[in-house]
Motif scaffolding. Structure first.
Motif, short mmCIF file in Angstrom:
data_model
loop_
_atom_site.label_atom_id
_atom_site.label_comp_id
_atom_site.label_asym_id
_atom_site.label_seq_id
_atom_site.Cartn_x
_atom_site.Cartn_y
_atom_site.Cartn_z
N ASN A 131 -1.72 -14.94 6.15
CA ASN A 131 -0.32 -14.48 5.83
C ASN A 131 0.03 -15.44 4.53
N TYR A 132 0.89 -14.84 4.06
CA TYR A 132 1.81 -15.43 2.82
C TYR A 132 3.18 -14.99 2.95
N ASN A 133 4.07 -15.94 3.27
CA ASN A 133 5.53 -15.87 3.35
C ASN A 133 5.66 -15.07 4.40
N GLY A 134 4.74 -15.08 5.72
CA GLY A 134 5.23 -13.94 6.72
C GLY A 134 4.50 -12.47 6.53
N THR A 135 3.87 -12.23 5.50
CA THR A 135 3.44 -11.12 5.14
C THR A 135 1.77 -11.12 5.11
N ALA A 136 1.23 -10.11 5.64
CA ALA A 136 -0.15 -10.02 5.82
C ALA A 136 -0.88 -9.99 4.36
N VAL A 137 -1.84 -10.83 4.09
CA VAL A 137 -2.58 -10.90 2.74
C VAL A 137 -3.61 -9.72 2.79
N PHE A 138 -4.32 -9.40 3.77
CA PHE A 138 -5.36 -8.43 3.55
C PHE A 138 -4.90 -7.20 4.26
N THR A 139 -4.56 -6.16 3.27
CA THR A 139 -3.80 -4.93 3.79
C THR A 139 -4.05 -4.00 2.62
N SER A 140 -4.19 -2.68 3.06
CA SER A 140 -4.22 -1.53 1.96
C SER A 140 -3.33 -1.50 1.04
N SER A 141 -2.14 -1.95 1.47
CA SER A 141 -0.84 -1.63 0.45
C SER A 141 -0.87 -2.80 -0.62
N PRO A 142 -0.60 -2.54 -1.76
CA PRO A 142 -0.83 -3.13 -2.90
C PRO A 142 0.21 -4.42 -3.05
N LEU A 143 -0.03 -5.43 -3.69
CA LEU A 143 1.01 -6.36 -3.98
C LEU A 143 1.58 -5.99 -5.26
N ASN A 144 2.90 -5.76 -5.31
CA ASN A 144 3.61 -5.40 -6.32
C ASN A 144 4.39 -6.56 -6.87
#
Length: 397
Positions: A131-144
């Motif tokens: 995780n980074y800042n409480g958000t999963a890092v490896f996900t199909s959703s893009p990091l915008n």
């Protein structure tokens, strides 16, 4: 000029001028104390609009720099995790290479496969728990990552994708289990493998010791299933338990029990789910029906052939991870470049705002000295003007 006591024009003029001087003196003091030339809209309405617009740009760009840096941080966390995955995969290469050699036993291969299974479990754990800042890092959703100057905006996107052992080609083999409720009937058949499969004929006596794919029916169910497994694996008993021309099944391995034979696909991936598994013996039945099930990812390390197949898949997984790290690295470089450009914009816009809003200290100090002197002379002049009309009293004496 006539003398008059009705109005003191000189005093009024001195008062007006003193008021102007005081206003200018206050403005100079405000500029020096604040460092800003514009302290209210009245000082420079147009300049205030320009300066506030520039300040909005600077504020948005400053936050955009933070956004970019946060994005870099998130991607670097992903890259560090993937580096550990590569380390695990290199260990898996060692295990698969060791399992591929003929100098170790199947029992030892089972131990190697146990560690390989643990490696796959750890890769799954990294994928789900990073995780980074409480958000999963490896996900199909893009990091915008949103970047803006308050007037226009842009978005830099990077996608890590889900990270699983299955996703990179490591997982379970397809399998099917043959169960027997009674011993086999002669001339019945068992078929396992790809395409039409490899068919084994169960007989009470080998018609010839060299006949291919004939399997001897044993004294009991366990003996018959052991002979079948030996024929599939090309194990001991050639020419006695099964025909000597029987070749090792290229698609599956077999492990016999008291009343079952567990067949496992050698080939990695879901393709193993298409392997045929049928029988004509009414006492026999396959748990998954006419085809194998559960195939996903690479083979295990329980046999030399399976380990060699897994080695190829593991190598492909390493290349997949390396490609993903390269993609993430390119995104990191892009974000860092964007941050550098934004910092340059902030510098230039701050300079432009400073030239509009900031006070010119040397000229303001000169104005302060000027209006300080004018204030003193204005007060003296006002005092003189107030005393001027008292001269009229001389005429009345």
């Amino acid at each position: 000029m006539a003398l008059s006591i009705l109005n003191n024009i000189a005093s009024l003029a001195a008062q007006n001028q003193l008021g102007i001087t005081n206003s200018n003196l206050k403005s100079a003091l405000f500029q020096l104390s604040s460092g800003s030339r514009i302290n209210s809209g009245a000082d420079d309405a147009a300049g205030l609009a320009v300066a506030d617009g520039l300040q909005a740009n600077i504020t948005a760009l400053t936050q955009s720099t933070r956004n970019a840096n946060d994005g870099v941080g998130g991607l670097q966390v992903a890259d560090g995790s993937l580096a550990q995955v590569t380390t695990l995969l290199n260990r898996a290469v060692t295990l698969a290479t060791e399992s591929s050699t003929g100098t170790i036993s199947n029992t030892q291969r089972t131990a190697l496969d146990t560690e390989f299974t643990a490696i796959k479990a750890e890769i799954d754990s990294i994928g789900s728990n990073t995780n980074y800042n409480g958000t999963a890092v490896f996900t199909s959703s893009p990091l915008n990552v949103f970047l803006s100057d308050a007037g226009s905006s842009s978005t830099i996107s990077a996608t890590t994708g889900a990270l699983t052992s299955l996703g990179i080609g490591l997982g379970a083999n397809a399998s099917n289990t043959l169960s027997a409720i009674a011993n086999a009937t002669t001339t019945d058949t068992v078929t396992v493998g790809s395409g039409a499969g490899q068919t084994y004929t169960l007989v009470t006596a080998l018609t010839a010791s060299t006949t291919a794919n004939q399997v001897l029916i044993g004294a009991n169910t366990a003996a018959t299933l052991a002979n079948l497994a030996a024929a599939v694996n090309g194990g001991a008993g050639s020419g006695v338990a099964y025909g000597s021309l029987t070749v090792t099944n290229v698609d599956v391995t077999a492990l016999a029990g008291a009343s079952t034979v567990a067949f496992t696909a050698k080939v990695a991936g879901t393709g193993g789910n298409a392997l045929v598994s049928t029988t004509t013996d009414a006492s026999f039945g396959f748990s998954a029906g006419a085809t194998f099930a559960g195939g996903a990812g690479s083979a295990g390390l329980t046999s030399a052939n399976a380990a060699q197949a897994a080695l190829t898949t593991i190598n492909t997984a390493i290349q997949t991870i390396a490609a993903l790290r390269g993609t993430l690295g390119a995104s990191v470089n892009r974000l860092q470049a964007a941050s550098n450009v934004i910092n340059n914009q902030v510098q230039n816009l701050t300079g432009a705002q400073d030239s509009v809003r900031a006070a010119d200290i040397p000229s303001t100090v000169a104005a302060l000295a000027k209006f300080s002197i004018l204030e003193q002379t204005g007060i003296s002049a006002l005092a003189q003007a107030n005393q001027q009309q008292q001269l009229v009293l001389k005429l009345l004496q």
